[in-house]
Scaffold this active site. Structure first.
Site, PDB file in Angstrom:
ATOM      1  N   MET A  20       0.933  -1.085   0.048  1.00  0.00           N
ATOM      2  CA  MET A  20      -0.138  -0.068   0.032  1.00  0.00           C
ATOM      3  C   MET A  20       0.919   1.145   0.089  1.00  0.00           C
ATOM      4  SD  MET A  20      -3.026  -1.036   2.743  1.00  0.00           S
ATOM      5  CE  MET A  20      -2.023  -2.024   4.054  1.00  0.00           C
ATOM      6  N   CYS A 103      -3.238  -1.907  -9.200  1.00  0.00           N
ATOM      7  CA  CYS A 103      -3.548  -0.530  -8.807  1.00  0.00           C
ATOM      8  C   CYS A 103      -4.326   0.134  -9.885  1.00  0.00           C
ATOM      9  CB  CYS A 103      -2.160   0.152  -8.419  1.00  0.00           C
ATOM     10  SG  CYS A 103      -2.480   1.889  -7.522  1.00  0.00           S
ATOM     11  N   LYS A 142       0.849  -9.039  -8.918  1.00  0.00           N
ATOM     12  CA  LYS A 142      -0.390  -8.909  -8.133  1.00  0.00           C
ATOM     13  C   LYS A 142      -1.493  -8.052  -9.375  1.00  0.00           C
ATOM     14  CE  LYS A 142      -2.144  -6.303  -4.260  1.00  0.00           C
ATOM     15  NZ  LYS A 142      -2.894  -4.909  -4.933  1.00  0.00           N
ATOM     16  N   ASN A 203      -7.084 -11.725  -2.056  1.00  0.00           N
ATOM     17  CA  ASN A 203      -7.094 -10.331  -1.567  1.00  0.00           C
ATOM     18  C   ASN A 203      -8.275  -9.551  -1.742  1.00  0.00           C
ATOM     19  OD1 ASN A 203      -5.916  -7.266  -2.547  1.00  0.00           O
ATOM     20  ND2 ASN A 203      -5.994  -7.716  -0.326  1.00  0.00           N
ATOM     21  N   ASP A 205     -11.058  -6.937   1.199  1.00  0.00           N
ATOM     22  CA  ASP A 205     -12.198  -7.097   2.165  1.00  0.00           C
ATOM     23  C   ASP A 205     -11.948  -8.063   3.189  1.00  0.00           C
ATOM     24  OD1 ASP A 205     -13.204  -5.072   0.627  1.00  0.00           O
ATOM     25  OD2 ASP A 205     -14.885  -6.179  -0.020  1.00  0.00           O
ATOM     26  N   GLY A 227      -4.967  -5.879   3.403  1.00  0.00           N
ATOM     27  CA  GLY A 227      -4.578  -4.489   3.208  1.00  0.00           C
ATOM     28  C   GLY A 227      -4.995  -3.381   4.362  1.00  0.00           C
ATOM     29  N   ARG A 228      -6.151  -2.961   3.838  1.00  0.00           N
ATOM     30  CA  ARG A 228      -6.907  -1.961   4.988  1.00  0.00           C
ATOM     31  C   ARG A 228      -7.167  -2.394   6.405  1.00  0.00           C
ATOM     32  NH1 ARG A 228     -11.312  -0.633   0.705  1.00  0.00           N
ATOM     33  NH2 ARG A 228     -10.959  -2.820   0.548  1.00  0.00           N
TER      34      ARG A 228
HETATM   35  C1  LIG Z   1      -3.683   3.321   0.558  1.00  0.00           C
HETATM   36  C2  LIG Z   1      -3.741   2.244  -0.433  1.00  0.00           C
HETATM   37  C3  LIG Z   1      -2.649   2.134  -1.152  1.00  0.00           C
HETATM   38  C4  LIG Z   1      -2.384   1.145  -2.075  1.00  0.00           C
HETATM   39  N1  LIG Z   1      -1.425   0.988  -2.741  1.00  0.00           N
HETATM   40  C5  LIG Z   1      -1.143  -0.095  -3.676  1.00  0.00           C
HETATM   41  C6  LIG Z   1       0.086  -0.316  -4.262  1.00  0.00           C
HETATM   42  O1  LIG Z   1       1.036   0.397  -4.195  1.00  0.00           O
HETATM   43  N2  LIG Z   1       0.222  -1.402  -4.884  1.00  0.00           N
HETATM   44  C7  LIG Z   1      -0.679  -2.550  -5.031  1.00  0.00           C
HETATM   45  O2  LIG Z   1      -0.609  -3.453  -5.811  1.00  0.00           O
HETATM   46  N3  LIG Z   1      -1.825  -2.149  -4.391  1.00  0.00           N
HETATM   47  C8  LIG Z   1      -2.239  -1.134  -3.883  1.00  0.00           C
HETATM   48  N4  LIG Z   1      -3.253  -1.041  -2.976  1.00  0.00           N
HETATM   49  C9  LIG Z   1      -4.197  -2.003  -3.053  1.00  0.00           C
HETATM   50  C10 LIG Z   1      -4.088  -3.005  -1.925  1.00  0.00           C
HETATM   51  O3  LIG Z   1      -2.749  -4.133  -1.936  1.00  0.00           O
HETATM   52  C11 LIG Z   1      -5.175  -4.091  -1.902  1.00  0.00           C
HETATM   53  O4  LIG Z   1      -5.091  -4.690  -3.115  1.00  0.00           O
HETATM   54  C12 LIG Z   1      -6.439  -3.422  -1.723  1.00  0.00           C
HETATM   55  O5  LIG Z   1      -6.443  -2.475  -0.838  1.00  0.00           O
HETATM   56  C13 LIG Z   1      -7.660  -4.510  -1.236  1.00  0.00           C
HETATM   57  O6  LIG Z   1      -7.233  -5.371  -0.244  1.00  0.00           O
HETATM   58  P1  LIG Z   1      -7.717  -5.011   1.296  1.00  0.00           P
HETATM   59  O7  LIG Z   1      -9.404  -5.075   1.108  1.00  0.00           O
HETATM   60  O8  LIG Z   1      -7.252  -5.883   2.041  1.00  0.00           O
HETATM   61  O9  LIG Z   1      -7.498  -3.501   1.504  1.00  0.00           O
HETATM   62  C14 LIG Z   1      -3.443   0.139  -2.102  1.00  0.00           C
HETATM   63  C15 LIG Z   1      -4.602   0.148  -1.490  1.00  0.00           C
HETATM   64  C16 LIG Z   1      -4.655   1.055  -0.435  1.00  0.00           C
HETATM   65  C17 LIG Z   1      -5.880   1.107   0.381  1.00  0.00           C
END
Ligand SMILES: Cc1cc2nc3c(=O)[nH]c(=O)nc-3n(C[C@H](O)[C@H](O)[C@H](O)COP(=O)(O)O)c2cc1C
Length: 332
Positions: A20, A103, A142, A203, A205, A227-228
């Site tokens: 992230m 992303c 990813k 991955n 939620d 992630g979040r």
């Molecule tokens: C603040 C933020 C920054 C993120 N930056 C990236 C990143 O640099 N590279 C990437 O592959 N995904 C990035 N993501 C996506 C996360 O890796 C992840 O796929 C997404 O948040 C869904 O997972 P979660 O529901 O567990 O948060 C980012 C997500 C958030 C919220």
């Protein structure tokens, strides 16, 4: 559950931290690894090496003190530039290269990279082949489930990835068009898992140990990526590991343990970023810690956000989280 292996690395846990930007800096990666994340990729780094000579990029490329394997995530669209960026990062200590095709951010997609690449399957193949051939370390990928609901080509992309020599795949259960809206879906993840042999991380939620279990069971994935739900709760990795192993005693932390983790995290941010940036970055994490631990304490949050120096911020955090931990101890 068998451990996930990526190249020579057998992961200590199958629950990993999602990359992230703006969050998974070196202090946060080290913290999450300590608390049980099996892997923690860096924030994405552009493959345009002309942009690396900024303080931000330099910090993103620092891995001192990080446990192995050290993963660097690269974003870009030019196979040759990505391969060169991968080589340079391996020279500087990266042990796994992760390619970002997940992303949806405009800044990334404007330049046709991140999840925008999913639209062009032959370019995906060229990128992956070129990067895999450029480095001797494992390359992982990813992705999202596809471009939009009419073009969920995740299974085809996964097959391309496997045939190009990608050694693990993380899939966010949304399309690029979904951005972060709606709920993640896991049907496509299940289809992807059954179409390929390499390890797959599910991955999207996943916010609790029980949910992690359900997603694993439904998709058949080899691991989950969070992630979040780690924002303000880096101990979620420990909770998931405990839940999976049936070790109930590690499922929740005491308030004193949480306080100690928060203060140590602040300290590591100050050391890594220095005075000005340290205070600013710590504010973001303190906001999340307040949401998790002190959701009703508007005044505490305000105090912490207003503190202008690392010393003042640390002292206030110590005071407030001490009181919070003490209140629980008294009630017990
Ligand atoms: C603040 C933020 C920054 C993120 N930056 C990236 C990143 O640099 N590279 C990437 O592959 N995904 C990035 N993501 C996506 C996360 O890796 C992840 O796929 C997404 O948040 C869904 O997972 P979660 O529901 O567990 O948060 C980012 C997500 C958030 C919220």
């Amino acid at each position: 559950m068998p451990p996930v292996q990526i190249g020579p690395y057998v992961l200590p846990s199958s629950v990993v931290l999602a990359p992230m930007a703006g969050v998974t800096d070196r202090p946060f990666r080290i913290l999450c690894r300590k608390l049980g994340a099996g892997l923690a990729a860096s924030e994405m780094l552009t493959s345009d090496i002309r942009l690396w000579n900024t303080p931000k990029s330099r910090l993103r490329m620092s891995h001192e003190g990080e446990p192995e394997p050290r993963v660097v995530q690269l974003a870009g669209a030019d196979p040759v530039a990505l391969a060169e960026a991968a080589r340079l990062n391996v020279d500087q200590g990266a042990q796994i290269i992760d390619v970002n095709m997940g992303c949806p951010a405009k800044k990334v997609c404007g330049k046709l990279c991140g999840s925008a690449l999913l639209k062009d399957e032959s370019l995906v193949a060229r990128i992956l082949e070129t990067v895999v051939n450029a480095v001797s370390v494992p390359v992982t990928l990813k992705i999202r489930t596809g471009w939009d609901h009419a073009n969920r080509n995740g299974v085809r992309i996964a097959r391309i990835a496997e045939s190009c020599g990608i050694q693990a795949l993380a899939v966010h259960g949304r399309t690029r068009a979904d951005f972060y809206d709606g709920a993640a879906e896991y049907e496509t993840l299940r289809d992807i898992k059954s179409a390929i042999q390499i390890p797959v991380f599910a991955n999207g939620d996943i916010n609790a140990p029980q949910k992690a279990r359900e997603v694993l069971d439904f998709t058949g994935a080899d691991g989950v990526m969070i992630g979040r739900a780690s924002h303000g709760a880096p101990w979620i990795f420990r909770s998931v590991n405990s839940f999976w192993s049936g070790e109930k005693s590690q499922l929740t932390l005491s308030r004193a343990e949480v306080r100690d983790i928060i203060l140590a995290h602040l300290d590591s941010l100050y050391v890594f970023y220095g005075e000005g940036t340290g205070v600013r970055i710590a504010r973001k994490h303190l906001g999340w810690y307040c949401e998790q631990c002190l959701p009703d304490s508007v005044q505490v949050r305000r105090d912490l956000m207003e503190a202008a120096s690392t010393a003042a911020q640390f002292a206030l955090a110590g005071k407030h989280f001490d009181e919070w931990a003490g209140a629980a101890a008294e009630a017990a």
